[in-house]
Design a protein around this motif. Structure first.
Motif, PDB file in Angstrom:
ATOM      1  N   GLY A 101     112.568  90.001   7.556  1.00 44.43           N
ATOM      2  CA  GLY A 101     112.053  88.836   6.843  1.00 44.43           C
ATOM      3  C   GLY A 101     111.732  89.091   5.389  1.00 44.43           C
ATOM      4  O   GLY A 101     111.183  88.211   4.708  1.00 44.43           O
ATOM      5  N   ILE A 102     112.081  90.269   4.873  1.00 44.70           N
ATOM      6  CA  ILE A 102     111.733  90.615   3.493  1.00 44.70           C
ATOM      7  C   ILE A 102     112.619  89.860   2.514  1.00 44.70           C
ATOM      8  O   ILE A 102     112.129  89.219   1.566  1.00 44.70           O
ATOM      9  CB  ILE A 102     111.841  92.140   3.290  1.00 44.70           C
ATOM     10  N   VAL A 103     113.942  89.931   2.722  1.00 42.32           N
ATOM     11  CA  VAL A 103     114.857  89.187   1.855  1.00 42.32           C
ATOM     12  C   VAL A 103     114.622  87.677   1.971  1.00 42.32           C
ATOM     13  O   VAL A 103     114.536  86.988   0.944  1.00 42.32           O
ATOM     14  CB  VAL A 103     116.327  89.555   2.177  1.00 42.32           C
ATOM     15  N   PRO A 104     114.484  87.105   3.183  1.00 40.05           N
ATOM     16  CA  PRO A 104     114.181  85.669   3.270  1.00 40.05           C
ATOM     17  C   PRO A 104     112.892  85.279   2.547  1.00 40.05           C
ATOM     18  O   PRO A 104     112.825  84.201   1.945  1.00 40.05           O
ATOM     19  CB  PRO A 104     114.060  85.432   4.778  1.00 40.05           C
ATOM     20  N   THR A 105     111.877  86.147   2.594  1.00 37.56           N
ATOM     21  CA  THR A 105     110.616  85.833   1.910  1.00 37.56           C
ATOM     22  C   THR A 105     110.813  85.789   0.399  1.00 37.56           C
ATOM     23  O   THR A 105     110.302  84.894  -0.287  1.00 37.56           O
ATOM     24  CB  THR A 105     109.545  86.880   2.266  1.00 37.56           C
ATOM     25  N   ILE A 106     111.551  86.770  -0.143  1.00 35.08           N
ATOM     26  CA  ILE A 106     111.805  86.800  -1.588  1.00 35.08           C
ATOM     27  C   ILE A 106     112.570  85.544  -2.002  1.00 35.08           C
ATOM     28  O   ILE A 106     112.271  84.924  -3.034  1.00 35.08           O
ATOM     29  CB  ILE A 106     112.589  88.069  -1.970  1.00 35.08           C
ATOM     30  N   ILE A 107     113.567  85.171  -1.211  1.00 32.93           N
ATOM     31  CA  ILE A 107     114.356  83.977  -1.521  1.00 32.93           C
ATOM     32  C   ILE A 107     113.474  82.727  -1.470  1.00 32.93           C
ATOM     33  O   ILE A 107     113.535  81.867  -2.359  1.00 32.93           O
ATOM     34  CB  ILE A 107     115.530  83.851  -0.538  1.00 32.93           C
ATOM     35  N   TYR A 108     112.624  82.646  -0.459  1.00 30.11           N
ATOM     36  CA  TYR A 108     111.758  81.473  -0.290  1.00 30.11           C
ATOM     37  C   TYR A 108     110.838  81.285  -1.501  1.00 30.11           C
ATOM     38  O   TYR A 108     110.781  80.193  -2.098  1.00 30.11           O
ATOM     39  CB  TYR A 108     110.928  81.629   0.983  1.00 30.11           C
ATOM     40  N   TYR A 109     110.105  82.335  -1.861  1.00 26.86           N
ATOM     41  CA  TYR A 109     109.176  82.211  -2.989  1.00 26.86           C
ATOM     42  C   TYR A 109     109.903  82.100  -4.325  1.00 26.86           C
ATOM     43  O   TYR A 109     109.400  81.473  -5.269  1.00 26.86           O
ATOM     44  CB  TYR A 109     108.206  83.394  -3.002  1.00 26.86           C
ATOM     45  N   GLY A 110     111.089  82.711  -4.400  1.00 28.60           N
ATOM     46  CA  GLY A 110     111.865  82.572  -5.628  1.00 28.60           C
ATOM     47  C   GLY A 110     112.310  81.139  -5.857  1.00 28.60           C
ATOM     48  O   GLY A 110     112.285  80.646  -6.996  1.00 28.60           O
ATOM     49  N   LEU A 111     112.693  80.453  -4.794  1.00 32.02           N
ATOM     50  CA  LEU A 111     113.088  79.059  -4.916  1.00 32.02           C
ATOM     51  C   LEU A 111     111.907  78.178  -5.316  1.00 32.02           C
ATOM     52  O   LEU A 111     112.080  77.164  -5.995  1.00 32.02           O
ATOM     53  CB  LEU A 111     113.676  78.565  -3.590  1.00 32.02           C
ATOM     54  N   LYS A 112     110.721  78.552  -4.907  1.00 29.13           N
ATOM     55  CA  LYS A 112     109.527  77.781  -5.272  1.00 29.13           C
ATOM     56  C   LYS A 112     109.149  77.991  -6.733  1.00 29.13           C
ATOM     57  O   LYS A 112     108.618  77.083  -7.382  1.00 29.13           O
ATOM     58  CB  LYS A 112     108.341  78.182  -4.390  1.00 29.13           C
ATOM     59  N   ALA A 113     109.422  79.190  -7.265  1.00 27.84           N
ATOM     60  CA  ALA A 113     108.900  79.554  -8.581  1.00 27.84           C
ATOM     61  C   ALA A 113     109.880  79.341  -9.726  1.00 27.84           C
ATOM     62  O   ALA A 113     109.458  79.062 -10.862  1.00 27.84           O
ATOM     63  CB  ALA A 113     108.459  81.013  -8.569  1.00 27.84           C
ATOM     64  N   ASP A 146     113.364  75.349   4.193  1.00 26.69           N
ATOM     65  CA  ASP A 146     113.058  74.939   5.568  1.00 26.69           C
ATOM     66  C   ASP A 146     113.737  75.869   6.576  1.00 26.69           C
ATOM     67  O   ASP A 146     113.138  76.226   7.605  1.00 26.69           O
ATOM     68  CB  ASP A 146     113.511  73.497   5.800  1.00 26.69           C
ATOM     69  N   THR A 147     114.971  76.239   6.298  1.00 23.58           N
ATOM     70  CA  THR A 147     115.702  77.123   7.205  1.00 23.58           C
ATOM     71  C   THR A 147     115.041  78.489   7.291  1.00 23.58           C
ATOM     72  O   THR A 147     114.915  79.068   8.386  1.00 23.58           O
ATOM     73  CB  THR A 147     117.162  77.276   6.732  1.00 23.58           C
ATOM     74  N   MET A 148     114.617  79.019   6.145  1.00 20.20           N
ATOM     75  CA  MET A 148     113.956  80.331   6.139  1.00 20.20           C
ATOM     76  C   MET A 148     112.654  80.276   6.928  1.00 20.20           C
ATOM     77  O   MET A 148     112.343  81.195   7.710  1.00 20.20           O
ATOM     78  CB  MET A 148     113.681  80.783   4.697  1.00 20.20           C
ATOM     79  N   GLN A 149     111.882  79.214   6.744  1.00 14.96           N
ATOM     80  CA  GLN A 149     110.622  79.081   7.474  1.00 14.96           C
ATOM     81  C   GLN A 149     110.847  78.926   8.972  1.00 14.96           C
ATOM     82  O   GLN A 149     110.049  79.394   9.783  1.00 14.96           O
ATOM     83  CB  GLN A 149     109.840  77.879   6.938  1.00 14.96           C
ATOM     84  N   HIS A 150     111.942  78.283   9.339  1.00 15.72           N
ATOM     85  CA  HIS A 150     112.218  78.035  10.753  1.00 15.72           C
ATOM     86  C   HIS A 150     112.628  79.323  11.478  1.00 15.72           C
ATOM     87  O   HIS A 150     112.263  79.522  12.651  1.00 15.72           O
ATOM     88  CB  HIS A 150     113.319  76.983  10.898  1.00 15.72           C
ATOM     89  N   HIS A 151     113.363  80.185  10.808  1.00 15.29           N
ATOM     90  CA  HIS A 151     113.910  81.374  11.466  1.00 15.29           C
ATOM     91  C   HIS A 151     113.112  82.647  11.183  1.00 15.29           C
ATOM     92  O   HIS A 151     113.343  83.664  11.849  1.00 15.29           O
ATOM     93  CB  HIS A 151     115.369  81.590  11.039  1.00 15.29           C
ATOM     94  N   PHE A 152     112.206  82.621  10.214  1.00 18.71           N
ATOM     95  CA  PHE A 152     111.443  83.819   9.866  1.00 18.71           C
ATOM     96  C   PHE A 152     109.983  83.457   9.627  1.00 18.71           C
ATOM     97  O   PHE A 152     109.661  82.313   9.277  1.00 18.71           O
ATOM     98  CB  PHE A 152     112.011  84.486   8.596  1.00 18.71           C
ATOM     99  N   ASP A 153     109.135  84.445   9.822  1.00 20.85           N
ATOM    100  CA  ASP A 153     107.721  84.298   9.475  1.00 20.85           C
ATOM    101  C   ASP A 153     107.588  84.666   8.001  1.00 20.85           C
ATOM    102  O   ASP A 153     107.589  85.840   7.632  1.00 20.85           O
ATOM    103  CB  ASP A 153     106.864  85.224  10.349  1.00 20.85           C
ATOM    104  N   ILE A 154     107.492  83.658   7.135  1.00 13.34           N
ATOM    105  CA  ILE A 154     107.429  83.877   5.693  1.00 13.34           C
ATOM    106  C   ILE A 154     105.984  84.196   5.310  1.00 13.34           C
ATOM    107  O   ILE A 154     105.079  83.384   5.516  1.00 13.34           O
ATOM    108  CB  ILE A 154     107.916  82.635   4.925  1.00 13.34           C
ATOM    109  N   THR A 155     105.771  85.377   4.773  1.00 12.52           N
ATOM    110  CA  THR A 155     104.427  85.812   4.393  1.00 12.52           C
ATOM    111  C   THR A 155     104.493  86.700   3.154  1.00 12.52           C
ATOM    112  O   THR A 155     105.436  87.498   3.002  1.00 12.52           O
ATOM    113  CB  THR A 155     103.764  86.599   5.538  1.00 12.52           C
ATOM    114  N   PRO A 156     103.509  86.582   2.250  1.00 11.15           N
ATOM    115  CA  PRO A 156     103.481  87.438   1.058  1.00 11.15           C
ATOM    116  C   PRO A 156     103.393  88.929   1.391  1.00 11.15           C
ATOM    117  O   PRO A 156     103.737  89.772   0.553  1.00 11.15           O
ATOM    118  CB  PRO A 156     102.217  86.967   0.311  1.00 11.15           C
ATOM    119  N   ILE A 157     102.961  89.251   2.604  1.00 10.54           N
ATOM    120  CA  ILE A 157     102.879  90.659   3.005  1.00 10.54           C
ATOM    121  C   ILE A 157     104.263  91.315   2.970  1.00 10.54           C
ATOM    122  O   ILE A 157     104.379  92.538   2.819  1.00 10.54           O
ATOM    123  CB  ILE A 157     102.256  90.764   4.413  1.00 10.54           C
ATOM    124  N   SER A 158     105.297  90.505   3.074  1.00  5.83           N
ATOM    125  CA  SER A 158     106.654  91.047   3.072  1.00  5.83           C
ATOM    126  C   SER A 158     107.061  91.606   1.711  1.00  5.83           C
ATOM    127  O   SER A 158     108.112  92.248   1.604  1.00  5.83           O
ATOM    128  CB  SER A 158     107.650  89.963   3.499  1.00  5.83           C
TER     129      SER A 158
END
Length: 482
Positions: A93-105, A229-241
């Motif tokens: 979930g490390i790469v999905p987390t980076i992608i998720y927060y990157g899309l937000k920022a 939405d897809t990243m959140q559905h398939h992975f536990d997105i957390t800043p700890i990653s």
């Protein structure tokens, strides 16, 4: 039978042998659908046949090929370790987390500029373009996919940043290699590159900004929410990653050996998969070898997530092994020496000196199939011209670095070209036109050299033998960076 003094190849022999290799390389990949590995494999025998004709024994030629391979095995280890890291960081979930927060920022209009800056800062801090592309680069590719930016353009921004930061970092192997082979202190070498590199960086940043502003209106912003939405559905997105990312980049910045550091990062990916993604440890461990099958129902997201693992790098390993051996054979037979002698009589100014050095370094990548071959051979071949014409060696190290490092990712069968294509998921010839920093930097270097700007002179002197100046060919540094 072995001759007492093997001859150097003639220009006609060089053109025929290298022409055959290039014909195979392009026809195999562009026309016949055959892998480049086969072209390199056959290329060995073309150069060996030339070497035997010139008076070398087969045993000598085989030894030179094996020496070339052994000197570059560090790059193979890094390649396999990065494959393991990518595979485990996806399931963790490390790469999905980076992608998720990157899309937000990151706003779409400045995405390409931000990509170049982030990758250059990562590369500057760690001293490795390979590590930067395998961490920050992969994340930016995923964010770009979410924003709808064509992958080749994003890859061009990634590599512009990675190569800039790498060649301006005192931690970089390419910087150390280019300076040491030219007989220049590392700090002096970086100072020599700084003016042109800085100007090129600003110009490239403006180009990516202008392109991003123009292109942002055409982007499909609806993809952003789909990806999140897809990243959140398939992975536990957390800043700890972000902890494994910080740990790996921090250790690399402290100049720790890249192979164990990246391998440690892969282990952290497995741990994160178990702790935060609920994965079975054996499945997470297996992701280090080949990727797990992740089916999100969104094709381009699946293309991002079903990647990584050592197995996916085996084709690249074969290219690097054959390429390193091919470079060792070229050096032994004296092919690049013959090419350099062709330029020697035409080199009479700082402009022609810069052009010939950059050209020689590029040919080192094309025919040596490895950046380190280019950075080792170019100073040895060109040093006497700088001494003869009265130009400081830091001009040599700068031009060799620009010609060798900045073009290494453009050659489809080179170590950097294969690695970057594999890790970013974009064909070399697709992203190469967007490596704008490389083109800008080389053009500015040649133009300013003809103008006499950023050129440092000294008293002309008789050139010492290249072997006396630079010593024997060193082992390739412990981690490959471009």
């Amino acid at each position: 039978m072995k001759q007492a003094n093997p001859r150097l190849p003639s220009l006609a022999q060089v053109i025929i042998s290298l022409g055959l290799f290039l014909l195979m390389a392009f026809s195999f990949t562009a026309k016949l659908g055959l892998p480049i590995q086969l072209a390199l494999y056959i290329g060995w025998f073309i150069i060996m046949a030339l070497g035997v004709w010139l008076g070398h024994t087969y045993k000598e030629l085989e030894k030179s090929a094996l020496n070339g391979i052994s000197n570059g095995l560090g790059a193979v280890l890094i390649l396999l370790a990065v494959g393991a890291l990518v595979g485990t960081w996806i399931v963790g979930g490390i790469v999905p987390t980076i992608i998720y927060y990157g899309l937000k920022a990151i706003h779409p209009s400045i995405f390409l500029l931000a990509t170049m800056i982030i990758c250059s800062m990562t590369s500057l801090a760690t001293g490795t373009s390979w590590g930067s592309a395998g961490t920050a680069g992969i994340a930016m590719m995923g964010i770009g996919q979410g924003l709808g930016v064509p992958a080749p353009i994003t890859a061009g921004a990634v590599l512009s940043g990675c190569y800039f930061g790498d060649k301006m970092s005192p931690l970089s192997d390419s910087v150390i290699l280019a300076s040491s082979m030219s007989g220049v202190e590392v700090v002096e070498h970086i100072r020599g590159m700084l003016p042109i590199a800085s100007i090129s960086y600003v110009i490239t940043g403006i180009m990516f900004t202008a392109f991003g502003l123009h292109y942002s209106g055409q982007l499909d912003t609806s993809q952003v929410q789909t990806v999140m939405d897809t990243m959140q559905h398939h992975f536990d997105i957390t800043p700890i990653s972000f902890i494994p990312v910080i740990a790996v980049l921090g250790l690399l910045a402290l100049r720790m050996p890249a192979f164990p550091v990246i391998s440690f990062g892969a282990l952290l990916g497995m741990i994160w998969a178990v702790l935060f993604q609920g994965s079975d440890f054996l499945l997470a461990f297996h992701a280090a070898w080949e990727p797990q099958t992740i089916d999100t129902g969104v094709k381009f997201i699946d293309a991002i997530l079903n990647r990584g693992g050592m197995y996916s790098m085996l084709g690249s390993v074969a290219v690097i092994v054959f390429g390193l051996g091919f470079g060792g054979l070229l050096e032994k037979v004296g092919v690049l020496d013959t090419i350099a002698k062709l330029f020697e009589h035409k080199v009479q100014s700082s402009g022609s000196l810069a052009t010939s050095t950059i050209g020689t370094a590029f040919l080192g990548n094309v025919f040596g199939s490895a950046m380190y071959v280019s950075l080792i051979l170019t100073p040895k071949i060109c040093a006497k011209n700088y001494d003869r014409l009265g130009y400081q060696r830091k001009n040599l190290s700068r031009n060799a670095e620009f010609g060798g490092t900045l073009t290494s990712g453009m050659v489809p069968w080179s170590d950097n070209g294969i690695y970057m294509a594999s890790i970013l998921g974009v064909a070399t010839l697709s992203y190469a036109p967007y490596m704008w920093l490389s083109f800008v930097c080389i053009i500015i270097t040649i133009v300013t050299s003809y103008m006499g700007w950023f050129v440092d002179k000294c008293e002309p002197k008789e050139a010492l033998g290249s072997d006396e100046d630079n010593g024997d060919i060193p082992m390739v540094p412990k981690h490959q960076s471009a």
